[in-house]
Design an enzyme around this catalytic site. Structure first.
Site, PDB file in Angstrom:
ATOM      1  N   ARG A   1      25.401 -15.644 -18.338  1.00 13.14           N
ATOM      2  CA  ARG A   1      26.424 -15.799 -17.291  1.00 13.14           C
ATOM      3  C   ARG A   1      27.199 -14.497 -17.099  1.00 13.14           C
ATOM      4  NH1 ARG A   1      31.252 -20.402 -16.991  1.00 13.14           N
ATOM      5  NH2 ARG A   1      32.380 -19.502 -15.244  1.00 13.14           N
TER       6      ARG A   1
ATOM      7  N   ASN B   1      24.629 -26.131 -12.924  1.00 16.13           N
ATOM      8  CA  ASN B   1      24.737 -25.275 -11.745  1.00 16.13           C
ATOM      9  C   ASN B   1      23.555 -24.327 -11.614  1.00 16.13           C
ATOM     10  OD1 ASN B   1      27.033 -25.866 -10.235  1.00 16.13           O
ATOM     11  ND2 ASN B   1      28.388 -24.929 -11.769  1.00 16.13           N
TER      12      ASN B   1
ATOM     13  N   CYS C   1      28.929 -32.447  -8.376  1.00 15.09           N
ATOM     14  CA  CYS C   1      29.907 -31.380  -8.586  1.00 15.09           C
ATOM     15  C   CYS C   1      31.266 -32.065  -8.552  1.00 15.09           C
ATOM     16  CB  CYS C   1      29.806 -30.344  -7.473  1.00 15.09           C
ATOM     17  SG  CYS C   1      31.056 -29.043  -7.647  1.00 15.09           S
TER      18      CYS C   1
ATOM     19  N   HIS D   1      29.594 -25.675  -3.429  1.00 10.33           N
ATOM     20  CA  HIS D   1      30.478 -24.510  -3.504  1.00 10.33           C
ATOM     21  C   HIS D   1      30.537 -23.766  -2.162  1.00 10.33           C
ATOM     22  CE1 HIS D   1      30.485 -24.293  -8.205  1.00 10.33           C
ATOM     23  NE2 HIS D   1      30.959 -25.419  -7.727  1.00 10.33           N
TER      24      HIS D   1
ATOM     25  N   TYR E   1      35.682 -21.771  -3.469  1.00  9.72           N
ATOM     26  CA  TYR E   1      34.648 -20.739  -3.613  1.00  9.72           C
ATOM     27  C   TYR E   1      34.451 -19.919  -2.320  1.00  9.72           C
ATOM     28  CZ  TYR E   1      33.219 -22.559  -8.158  1.00  9.72           C
ATOM     29  OH  TYR E   1      33.192 -22.924  -9.476  1.00  9.72           O
TER      30      TYR E   1
HETATM   31  C1  G6P Z   1      34.339 -26.017 -11.197  1.00 10.38           C
HETATM   32  C2  G6P Z   1      33.053 -26.074 -10.436  1.00 10.38           C
HETATM   33  C3  G6P Z   1      31.891 -26.316 -11.387  1.00 10.38           C
HETATM   34  C4  G6P Z   1      31.867 -25.238 -12.442  1.00 10.38           C
HETATM   35  C5  G6P Z   1      33.199 -25.119 -13.133  1.00 10.38           C
HETATM   36  C6  G6P Z   1      33.204 -23.843 -13.936  1.00 10.38           C
HETATM   37  O1  G6P Z   1      34.626 -27.277 -11.679  1.00 10.38           O
HETATM   38  O2  G6P Z   1      33.072 -27.039  -9.434  1.00 10.38           O
HETATM   39  O3  G6P Z   1      30.696 -26.277 -10.669  1.00 10.38           O
HETATM   40  O4  G6P Z   1      30.866 -25.488 -13.386  1.00 10.38           O
HETATM   41  O5  G6P Z   1      34.277 -25.055 -12.243  1.00 10.38           O
HETATM   42  O6  G6P Z   1      34.092 -23.930 -14.981  1.00 10.38           O
HETATM   43  P1  G6P Z   1      34.128 -22.809 -16.130  1.00 10.38           P
HETATM   44  O7  G6P Z   1      35.185 -23.259 -17.068  1.00 10.38           O
HETATM   45  O8  G6P Z   1      32.750 -22.762 -16.714  1.00 10.38           O
HETATM   46  O9  G6P Z   1      34.456 -21.529 -15.403  1.00 10.38           O
END
Ligand code: G6P
Length: 417
Positions: free
Chosen positions: A90, A144, A165, A195, A238
């Protein structure tokens, strides 16, 4: 009923166990099977899950395995929380595009493409095993990029799935809270991609309250208030990566900037330490710092609607099947669906408003090409996907960027060499 959790060593698993506890009357699972390739994380999460269920006095057996096919035996639902490549990958998705002045994000832009290329083959393998071992089970996917996963699953497997989501539900809740409106009195029209969704109309007591909604959120939203008023719709947070791309990249280039993945790595390490404490038997406060907090609400709402044939309206990633004009039937969209024992069926939307139509269609083309690139293992198609993406400005940028990204992803993408 058996719930199999693919990626059960995820730091989100306690969310899910909380859902098992809260929904036990309507969804009385007898077994939750956590499956993960990381034995250590699996042990920690199994321990905490058992303690949470015991403290709540809910009689569910928690089992664990590192073998996917075993986890699938007798499953009613399979939840996916996997992250192929982990947080390391990531951070690469977030850092590499920034070198080329392109947004670095886990689901948006080139980073999202790489996450999809790593994940689609694994997801399709899982789906194939499900069709063979538990053909009646539903795959509830949270991995995702969720919309791209939905398209890959819908086009390339026969598995029954729901693409989730937590975003739309959170954003709608926020809009209504800022308007000071009880959600029971409201309805929100939603269209777009994962998103990349938009609240196009907000209805309160059957009246069009969109302008009021925009006025209420302006100044509290991720995009400029003046642009929000001109746009006439409320975009998912987003959309900041598109409408304020220049500012986003500039911020990320400031000294001391840490990507979200870098922050999450620390939060996760701390969470895992807390989870391992034998005195802990509930979802810890720190989990709120993760973005996907509403996950279990949407996952259990979908599972309840399927098991009890409820016919509830939920915003889900599905194949379009004629719901949105100008998008192919077999491409995924994020729209309101009716969910019952047949799964989610998209409700008709019609035309996408012109100010957001081009962006949705362009990103859709990028997403469909990404699915094709993953399935064919093709660098050429991956390049087409990147060039179709509205945030990639030119061939001069795309060429070295793709080389760089593929190089970093060699451990997970066999054709990256
Ligand atoms: C939001 C999005 C999700 C994503 C998450 C990331 O809820 O809708 O798709 O996975 O944020 O969270 P993080 O703590 O991994 O940045």
């Amino acid at each position: 009923m058996k719930l199999a959790v693919f990626g059960g060593g995820s730091s989100y698993t306690p969310e899910l166990i909380q859902g098992v506890i809260e929904n036990f009357e309507l969804l009385p699972f007898s077994e939750v099977c956590l499956m993960d390739i990381d034995q250590r994380r699996l042990e920690v999460l199994v321990g905490l899950s058992r303690r949470m269920l015991a403290r709540a006095d809910v009689p569910v057996t928690v089992t664990a395995t590192t073998e996917r096919r075993r986890a699938l035996e007798g499953a009613t639902f399979v939840n996916s929380l996997i992250r192929v490549g982990g947080m390391e990958a990531r951070v690469g998705d977030e850092r590499i595009p920034l070198k080329y002045n392109v947004v670095g994000q886990e689901t948006t832009g080139p980073g999202g493409m790489m996450k999809a290329l790593r994940t689609i083959p694994v997801m399709l393998d899982l789906a194939g095993d499900m069709v063979e071992i538990c053909p009646d089970a539903w795959l509830i996917n949270y991995t995702n990029p969720s919309g791209i996963m939905a398209e890959a699953l819908g086009r390339h497997s026969r598995v029954r799935f729901v693409g989730l989501c937590s975003g739309p539900q959170e954003w709608i809740r926020e809009i209504l809270a800022l308007m000071d409106v009880d959600p029971a009195r409201a309805n929100v029209d939603w269209v777009g991609l994962n998103h990349l969704g938009f609240a196009t109309r907000v209805w309160v007591d059957g009246e069009d309250a969109t302008e009021r909604a925009i006025a209420a959120v302006a100044g509290h939203w991720s995009v400029d208030p003046e642009w929000l008023r001109s746009l006439g719709a409320i975009p998912a947070s987003y959309l900041r990566y598109y409408y304020h791309h220049t500012a986003v990249v500039q911020e990320a280039k400031e000294p001391g900037f840490r990507t979200r993945g870098e922050q999450v790595k620390e939060i996760e390490a701390q969470l895992l330490r807390e989870y391992a404490d034998p005195g802990l038997a509930e979802k810890p406060e720190l989990l709120r710092q993760r973005g996907g907090g509403g996950y279990s609400d949407v996952a259990f709402a979908a599972m309840r609607a399927i098991i009890h044939n409820i016919g509830e309206r939920q915003i889900i990633q599905v194949l379009n099947r004629g719901a949105v004009d100008g998008i192919p039937d077999d491409a995924s969209v994020e729209v309101a669906c009716l969910v019952d024992r047949m799964g989610p069926r998209p409700l008709r939307v019609g035309a996408i408003p012109l100010p957001i139509r081009g962006l949705i269609q362009a990103v859709k083309a990028y997403e469909s090409l990404t699915v094709q690139a993953a399935v064919e293992g093709s660098r050429r198609v991956a390049m087409q996907a990147l060039m179709a993406h509205p945030l990639v400005p030119s061939w001069e940028v795309a060429e070295p960027l793709l080389d760089d990204l593929l190089q970093a992803n060699r451990p997970w993408i066999p054709w990256a060499d």
